[in-house]
Design a protein around this motif. Structure first.
Motif, PDB file in Angstrom:
ATOM      1  N   PHE A  16       0.820  -1.095   0.049  1.00  0.00           N
ATOM      2  CA  PHE A  16      -0.089   0.009   0.023  1.00  0.00           C
ATOM      3  C   PHE A  16       0.978   1.321  -0.095  1.00  0.00           C
ATOM      4  O   PHE A  16       2.148   1.187   0.625  1.00  0.00           O
ATOM      5  CB  PHE A  16      -0.781   0.009   1.477  1.00  0.00           C
ATOM      6  N   ILE A  23       3.798   0.636   2.642  1.00  0.00           N
ATOM      7  CA  ILE A  23       3.200  -0.575   3.601  1.00  0.00           C
ATOM      8  C   ILE A  23       3.567  -1.921   2.827  1.00  0.00           C
ATOM      9  O   ILE A  23       2.662  -2.016   1.959  1.00  0.00           O
ATOM     10  CB  ILE A  23       1.979  -0.185   4.219  1.00  0.00           C
ATOM     11  N   ALA A  25       1.891  -4.984   2.843  1.00  0.00           N
ATOM     12  CA  ALA A  25       1.186  -5.867   3.593  1.00  0.00           C
ATOM     13  C   ALA A  25       1.364  -7.165   3.260  1.00  0.00           C
ATOM     14  O   ALA A  25       1.436  -7.981   4.359  1.00  0.00           O
ATOM     15  CB  ALA A  25      -0.368  -5.676   2.950  1.00  0.00           C
ATOM     16  N   GLU A  44      -1.869 -12.832  13.658  1.00  0.00           N
ATOM     17  CA  GLU A  44      -2.157 -11.812  14.479  1.00  0.00           C
ATOM     18  C   GLU A  44      -2.955 -10.679  13.740  1.00  0.00           C
ATOM     19  O   GLU A  44      -2.731 -10.701  12.460  1.00  0.00           O
ATOM     20  CB  GLU A  44      -1.100 -11.390  15.426  1.00  0.00           C
ATOM     21  N   SER A  45      -3.486  -9.640  14.196  1.00  0.00           N
ATOM     22  CA  SER A  45      -4.011  -8.383  13.650  1.00  0.00           C
ATOM     23  C   SER A  45      -2.936  -7.892  12.893  1.00  0.00           C
ATOM     24  O   SER A  45      -1.775  -7.684  13.535  1.00  0.00           O
ATOM     25  CB  SER A  45      -4.771  -7.539  14.552  1.00  0.00           C
ATOM     26  N   GLY A  46      -3.256  -7.546  11.611  1.00  0.00           N
ATOM     27  CA  GLY A  46      -2.095  -6.819  10.881  1.00  0.00           C
ATOM     28  C   GLY A  46      -1.125  -7.635  10.051  1.00  0.00           C
ATOM     29  O   GLY A  46      -0.391  -7.175   9.498  1.00  0.00           O
ATOM     30  N   ALA A  47      -1.418  -8.880  10.441  1.00  0.00           N
ATOM     31  CA  ALA A  47      -0.418  -9.808   9.455  1.00  0.00           C
ATOM     32  C   ALA A  47      -0.711  -9.848   8.224  1.00  0.00           C
ATOM     33  O   ALA A  47       0.242 -10.229   7.197  1.00  0.00           O
ATOM     34  CB  ALA A  47      -0.451 -11.217  10.362  1.00  0.00           C
ATOM     35  N   GLY A  48      -1.845  -9.294   7.915  1.00  0.00           N
ATOM     36  CA  GLY A  48      -1.883  -9.597   6.212  1.00  0.00           C
ATOM     37  C   GLY A  48      -3.101 -10.616   6.053  1.00  0.00           C
ATOM     38  O   GLY A  48      -3.234 -10.754   4.634  1.00  0.00           O
ATOM     39  N   LYS A  49      -3.897 -11.117   6.710  1.00  0.00           N
ATOM     40  CA  LYS A  49      -4.791 -12.324   6.526  1.00  0.00           C
ATOM     41  C   LYS A  49      -5.799 -11.606   5.574  1.00  0.00           C
ATOM     42  O   LYS A  49      -6.223 -12.200   4.481  1.00  0.00           O
ATOM     43  CB  LYS A  49      -5.460 -12.731   7.852  1.00  0.00           C
ATOM     44  N   THR A  50      -6.543 -10.445   5.874  1.00  0.00           N
ATOM     45  CA  THR A  50      -7.472  -9.937   5.184  1.00  0.00           C
ATOM     46  C   THR A  50      -6.951  -9.722   3.733  1.00  0.00           C
ATOM     47  O   THR A  50      -7.784  -9.700   2.970  1.00  0.00           O
ATOM     48  CB  THR A  50      -8.146  -8.543   5.918  1.00  0.00           C
ATOM     49  N   VAL A  51      -5.894  -8.999   3.641  1.00  0.00           N
ATOM     50  CA  VAL A  51      -5.392  -8.584   2.622  1.00  0.00           C
ATOM     51  C   VAL A  51      -5.020  -9.778   1.581  1.00  0.00           C
ATOM     52  O   VAL A  51      -5.620  -9.808   0.229  1.00  0.00           O
ATOM     53  CB  VAL A  51      -3.762  -7.803   2.570  1.00  0.00           C
ATOM     54  N   PRO A  61      -8.383  -2.311  -2.164  1.00  0.00           N
ATOM     55  CA  PRO A  61      -8.607  -0.984  -2.479  1.00  0.00           C
ATOM     56  C   PRO A  61      -7.593  -0.604  -3.469  1.00  0.00           C
ATOM     57  O   PRO A  61      -6.640  -1.175  -3.831  1.00  0.00           O
ATOM     58  CB  PRO A  61      -8.321  -0.366  -1.103  1.00  0.00           C
ATOM     59  N   SER A  63      -5.456   2.039  -3.366  1.00  0.00           N
ATOM     60  CA  SER A  63      -4.127   2.188  -2.970  1.00  0.00           C
ATOM     61  C   SER A  63      -3.338   1.028  -2.902  1.00  0.00           C
ATOM     62  O   SER A  63      -2.098   1.119  -2.631  1.00  0.00           O
ATOM     63  CB  SER A  63      -4.122   3.028  -1.543  1.00  0.00           C
ATOM     64  N   PRO A 280       3.746  -2.243   9.728  1.00  0.00           N
ATOM     65  CA  PRO A 280       4.081  -2.925   8.473  1.00  0.00           C
ATOM     66  C   PRO A 280       4.870  -1.809   7.807  1.00  0.00           C
ATOM     67  O   PRO A 280       5.272  -2.264   6.550  1.00  0.00           O
ATOM     68  CB  PRO A 280       2.241  -2.754   8.069  1.00  0.00           C
TER      69      PRO A 280
HETATM   70  N1  LIG Z   1      -6.101   0.205   2.804  1.00  0.00           N
HETATM   71  C1  LIG Z   1      -4.949   0.301   3.191  1.00  0.00           C
HETATM   72  N2  LIG Z   1      -4.237   0.948   3.292  1.00  0.00           N
HETATM   73  C2  LIG Z   1      -3.073   1.156   3.905  1.00  0.00           C
HETATM   74  N3  LIG Z   1      -2.451  -0.031   4.535  1.00  0.00           N
HETATM   75  C3  LIG Z   1      -3.575  -1.175   4.556  1.00  0.00           C
HETATM   76  C4  LIG Z   1      -4.707  -1.294   4.054  1.00  0.00           C
HETATM   77  N4  LIG Z   1      -5.337  -2.295   4.180  1.00  0.00           N
HETATM   78  C5  LIG Z   1      -4.502  -3.025   5.015  1.00  0.00           C
HETATM   79  N5  LIG Z   1      -3.416  -2.384   5.261  1.00  0.00           N
HETATM   80  C6  LIG Z   1      -2.127  -2.663   5.801  1.00  0.00           C
HETATM   81  O1  LIG Z   1      -1.825  -4.177   5.499  1.00  0.00           O
HETATM   82  C7  LIG Z   1      -1.565  -4.763   6.500  1.00  0.00           C
HETATM   83  C8  LIG Z   1      -2.157  -6.114   6.701  1.00  0.00           C
HETATM   84  O2  LIG Z   1      -3.626  -5.943   7.102  1.00  0.00           O
HETATM   85  P1  LIG Z   1      -4.688  -6.973   7.192  1.00  0.00           P
HETATM   86  O3  LIG Z   1      -4.680  -8.138   6.031  1.00  0.00           O
HETATM   87  O4  LIG Z   1      -6.028  -6.356   7.348  1.00  0.00           O
HETATM   88  O5  LIG Z   1      -4.370  -7.794   8.317  1.00  0.00           O
HETATM   89  P2  LIG Z   1      -5.045  -8.756   9.182  1.00  0.00           P
HETATM   90  O6  LIG Z   1      -6.448  -9.138   8.333  1.00  0.00           O
HETATM   91  O7  LIG Z   1      -4.286 -10.022   9.398  1.00  0.00           O
HETATM   92  O8  LIG Z   1      -5.377  -8.380  10.353  1.00  0.00           O
HETATM   93  C9  LIG Z   1      -1.872  -4.158   7.722  1.00  0.00           C
HETATM   94  O9  LIG Z   1      -0.391  -3.754   8.509  1.00  0.00           O
HETATM   95  C10 LIG Z   1      -2.489  -2.846   7.433  1.00  0.00           C
HETATM   96  O10 LIG Z   1      -2.056  -1.564   8.087  1.00  0.00           O
END
Ligand SMILES: Nc1ncnc2c1ncn2[C@@H]1O[C@H](COP(=O)(O)OP(=O)(O)O)[C@@H](O)[C@H]1O
Ligand code: SF4
Ligand SMILES: [Mg+2]
Lengths: 667, 278
Positions: A16, A23, A25, A44-51, A61, A63, A280
């Motif tokens: 990102f 960042i 991710a 853990e949160s922020g590890a990149g699971k959702t991404v 998104p 960005s 990140p």
């Molecule tokens: N739209 C975004 N813009 C900037 N950074 C993002 C965005 N979405 C996620 N990130 C970054 O990507 C990293 C991984 O996020 P995410 O996949 O949501 O983690 P998890 O789901 O494991 O908690 C995080 O450090 C987060 O800050």
């Protein structure tokens, strides 16, 4: 590519751009999913699971930028696919469910219509056929399927039902892959189990694969076939479930498993992972885990370890897999040289002896904890009156009954219904009575909505009970005049679940910390000194006193809140889910800190949680709250081993709870 | 938002912020030092130099149908404009804070009654309300200021009440209560500072609408009375000469639009700056 791979992610990197920083991710995700597999992605949160999940569906998104890698789904390259083809695939072949269904359900659309829409769009059903199919789906996911039920709107559903509705929508077109991003995180343990069982049933019946994103080890242990552990945007270990739990190889995995509190760890100190998840935009060079790794070597700081095969399905990204011990009473060395012969990079065989030594000398964790007793294989006896661990205050002289500190008598609370249309009153608490002895940890466990927080707020006098009395050291709190009450306040303090809202975002840490001391009339220079020593005690560097809350992580904020509560020199601390919003690796550190502080300041705790594992781990007395009534109280050992109430038994028997690591039960 | 354009966007914002500040500063100086700056008295009529174009000799922005210097009228007109805007918004802000916090903290009965009153006032269209109040108090600058202040009070009161209610349930307020902090202290330390950004945005919006109301009322003949200068009056008078001398409408119109824009823009930026997270 072999045909029986459903989804193949190779070296996927996503970044990102925000302001001027980059960042990272995802930094190289490797993940292979077979048809029909329940694959858990844990981190853990922020590890990149959702991404990761969003990249598969190309829902990132704007960005975000995919730096490199490939995502192949059934021989289609998802990353180079055109928008039209992709849209056709989404919902039809791959669908997704989310943590907050309410965010993804259209609030102004009837439940049935939400499902029918995708049936019409993807499969070209007529209205009638779609309705019939929607009804069948309702039944399948266990939602009431009468006409009037299907015509309801999402907000009329409970959290669990909304998640069922989302699942019904997701499986409408019988996809071959369901991506589930923490779908049960917001739900109670009981509902959580139902949802997971539902997903399992659907998976078995239709052969759909599930990529299940979670940070909850209990769920993984219960349901997953295969597990990938993600850390700072990289998969660091992946293995079939049994193998991962019996032979975790990566130090992070090992620490993570050791961090989870469990009833079997009563009296033992939790290990925790030292430090915190890297930011990140500032991921350490070499192995991203090296600043927190107890066995890190020089090499780890320079070269990122490759993600290599250890034995057939087991892969791990560490130079020294399996080398970190779990504690002093280690079992046999897991390392067997032959398995490591294959890696492409040169593995320093000569250093084997040296690293083992390191592993055993590096026993201190973030909180400076002492040795970690190897409780893994040998659960502490639960039924005996607990041999209280470090956290406990030794009871002086046998036979001297400790005095009762807090007595709750017949507390009831009824809230007048809110809203104009629904005004039926809500009974939050109904005749709750119990007492807490000095030096106890009273663990109050119950589902969300059981009335735990209401009770905490009533004890703190943030809320008035509808009936009943609270006695603190035989003083009836409701009869106190306002001035006495303020004095009393300092003796009872509370820690809330959400550390992010507990600090005023516009005040610096020092300003927040000084607030209570000011109320006590402590002069300026003394205040400063006290704040300093308290911050030190909770391991927040004094140099950060002028920072604002948002500059701290959740775990650090919770430490600051704790320090602030301690500044009032309380005797009694109400802890309302103090670690529930924190990551597992951070939780252990806070729990250890709480136990240390209890000992040092001679505190009594009312520890509230929905998590029986946690309550079972640290309480001396346990109370079970169910729908506003206290259904069971008793010494922890007794409640855990011989529960009288069916509610307690149900909680205890929930297979999602983290019983003991050695025990795995396949459903 | 696209990240690549982020920096550019930032630069543009900065530029407009500077411009807006400079413009408002100019306006304030003009209002305060009008007698020193303005080339002529705003009411002096040069009957031989009527309807001059801008950039005419001695009349930078031209003159109107009575031969009055447009620049001078613009400068003097900014006085009533800014007075109306700042004083009426201050009145409304103070009253709104008081009422809103009371309604937010107090129980159902008092809070409910206050809100009923507030909602009652809000349900009238603003201009209608202003006209009603003016018909009671009569017209003139002071009455207009007071009226607009009363009319805007409920807007603030509503925001303040809603924010108070929601902030009172925030963890940090509850923690503060648990630390034994007095109610008044909680209000001044935690509640008001945390709703400040929203209030600032609202204040700039209302400031701008106060200016527009002033101009409209003067335009309707209910505000500043001729021959006293006011931008609204200037617009009104320009109506009859819109084809012969369009600058008579354009100049105060543009000045008015620029004022409103600057206020809103500055409000946004300041509110954002007040957030320690950004
Ligand atoms: N739209 C975004 N813009 C900037 N950074 C993002 C965005 N979405 C996620 N990130 C970054 O990507 C990293 C991984 O996020 P995410 O996949 O949501 O983690 P998890 O789901 O494991 O908690 C995080 O450090 C987060 O800050
Ligand atoms: S031993 Fe080295 S490579 Fe392995 S996890 Fe620790 S720091 Fe990383
Ligand atoms: Mg996530």
């Amino acid at each position: 590519m072999s045909q029986d791979v459903l989804l193949d992610i190779k070296d996927l990197a996503v970044e990102f751009r925000a302001h001027s920083s980059r960042i990272q991710a995802l930094r190289g995700i490797d993940l292979t999913l077979l048809p029909g597999q329940f694959h858990a992605l844990v981190g853990e949160s922020g590890a990149g699971k959702t991404v990761t999940a969003c990249t598969v569906l190309r829902l990132l998104p704007e960005s975000a930028r995919i730096v490199r890698g490939s995502v192949v789904f059934q021989d289609h390259n998802l990353l180079s696919m055109s928008g039209d083809v992709l849209r056709n695939l989404r919902g039809r072949e791959i669908s997704m469910i989310f943590q907050q269904p309410s965010k993804y359900l259209n609030p102004s659309m009837k439940a049935s219509h939400q499902i029918m829409e995708s049936l019409r769009y993807h499969l070209g059903y007529s209205d009638r056929a779609a309705y019939g199919e929607a009804r069948r789906l309702f039944e399948k996911v266990g939602l009431p399927a009468r006409r009037e039920d299907m015509a309801r709107y999402p907000h009329e559903f409970s959290g669990g039902m909304r998640q069922r509705l989302m699942i019904a929508m997701a499986i409408a077109c019988t996809p071959s892959l369901l991506i589930a991003d923490e779908p049960t995180t917001a739900l109670d343990v009981g509902t959580r189990l139902q949802i997971i069982n539902l997903l399992q049933d659907i998976r078995r019946a239709s052969g759909m694969a599930i990529l299940y994103v979670t940070h909850n080890i209990g769920i993984v242990k219960y349901a997953a076939d295969y597990i990938s552990i993600i850390y700072a945007g990289k998969i660091i270990e992946s293995a079939p479930r049994e193998l991962l739990f019996s032979e975790p190889m990566h130090p992070y995995t090992r620490l993570l498993l050791a961090s989870a509190p469990g009833r079997d760890k009563r009296g033992a100190r939790l290990r925790g992972v030292p430090g915190s998840v890297p930011r990140p935009d500032d991921i350490p060079a070499g192995c991203a885990f090296h600043p927190r790794c107890p066995i890190a070597q020089k090499e780890c700081q320079e070269t990122p370890p490759p993600f290599v095969r250890l034995r057939t399905p087991h892969r791990c990204a560490c130079f020294y897999p399996g080398r970190m011990g779990d504690g002093p009473e280690e079992g046999p060395e897991v390392f067997t040289g032959a398995e490591f012969a294959r890696p492409k990079t040169s593995f320093p065989k000569t250093s084997a002896a040296q690293t083992t030594k390191t592993a055993q000398t590096t026993k201190t964790t973030e909180t400076g904890s002492a040795a970690f007793p190897g409780s893994q294989g040998q659960p502490a006896p639960v039924d005996a009156e607990p041999p209280r661990g470090q956290g406990d205050v030794p009871r002086e002289g046998a036979g001297v009954r400790p005095s009762i500190l807090l007595r709750v008598e017949n507390i009831s609370k009824t809230f007048a219904g809110s809203g104009i249309l629904r005004r039926s009153p809500v009974e939050a608490l109904n005749g709750v009575s119990f007492s807490i002895e000095e030096g106890d940890i009273f663990g109050l466990v119950g589902e969300s909505g059981a009335g735990k927080t209401t009770l905490a707020r009533i004890i703190l006098f943030l809320e008035h009970p509808s009936a009943g009395e609270i006695f603190f050291k035989d003083t009836r709190l409701s009869s106190l005049p306002a001035k006495k009450m303020r004095e009393m306040r300092s003796r009872i303090q509370i820690i809330f679940q959400d550390p992010h809202s507990a600090l005023d975002p516009r005040l610096t840490i020092r300003q927040s910390m000084e607030e209570g001391l000011k109320n006590l009339g402590v002069p300026g220079d003394k205040r400063r000194a006290q704040v300093k020593s308290l911050l030190e005690q909770v391991e927040i560097p004094w140099s950060q006193e002028d920072w604002y809350p948002h500059e701290f992580s959740g775990g650090q904020k919770q430490r600051i809140v704790l320090a602030r509560a301690l500044s009032m020199k309380p005797e009694f601390l109400v802890l309302d889910e103090p670690v529930s919003s924190l990551d597992v690796s951070i939780q252990a550190g806070i729990i250890n800190l709480l136990l240390d502080l209890k000992k040092e300041y001679n505190l009594t705790y009312l520890f509230i949680s929905h998590d029986l594992d946690l309550i079972g781990y640290l309480s001396t007395t346990i109370g079970v709250l169910k729908a506003g009534r206290l259904v069971e109280t008793g010494p922890a050992g007794q409640v855990l081993s011989n529960p009288r109430s069916p509610c307690t038994r149900e909680l205890l028997e929930n297979p999602l709870s983290f019983l003991s690591l050695s025990e795995t039960k396949k459903i | 938002m696209k990240t690549c354009s982020r920096k550019k966007h930032h630069k543009i914002r900065r530029f407009f912020f500077t411009l807006s500040c400079a413009y408002l500063l100019l306006l304030a100086v003009a209002a305060l030092a009008a007698p020193l700056i303005a080339p002529y008295s705003p009411t002096r009529q040069f009957l031989d130099k009527r309807l001059l174009e801008p950039c005419s000799e001695g009349h930078l922005l031209g003159s109107d149908e009575l031969g009055r210097d447009v620049l001078s009228r613009l400068i003097y007109g900014s006085r009533s404009l800014l007075a109306v805007g700042s004083i009426s918004v201050s009145i409304a802000l103070a009253a709104g804070l008081l009422l809103g916090i009371m309604a937010g903290l107090r129980g159902k009965l008092l809070g409910g009654c206050l809100m009923l009153l507030i909602d009652g006032i809000l349900s009238f269209p603003t201009v209608l309300l202003v006209i009603t109040v003016i018909s009671l108090f009569g017209y003139g600058l002071a009455q207009m200021i007071l009226t607009i202040g009363i009319v805007f009070t409920p807007v603030f009161a509503r925001i303040v009440r809603a924010e108070t209610k929601s902030l009172m349930t925030e963890g940090f307020v509850e923690s503060s209560r648990a630390l034994g902090t007095r109610r008044l202290k909680i209000v001044t330390r935690h509640i008001v500072p945390n709703m400040l950004p929203d209030l600032i945005i609202q204040a700039t919006i209302l400031f701008a609408s106060a200016i527009i109301i002033e101009a409209s009322l003067s335009f309707l003949g209910l505000g500043v009375q001729p021959p006293s200068p006011s931008w609204g009056l200037m617009l009104k008078d320009a109506r009859s000469y819109i084809f012969q001398a369009p600058h008579l409408a354009f100049i105060p119109g543009i000045a008015l639009a620029a004022t409103v824009f600057s206020l809103n823009f500055i409000g946004d930026v300041v509110a954002e700056k007040l957030n320690p997270k950004l």
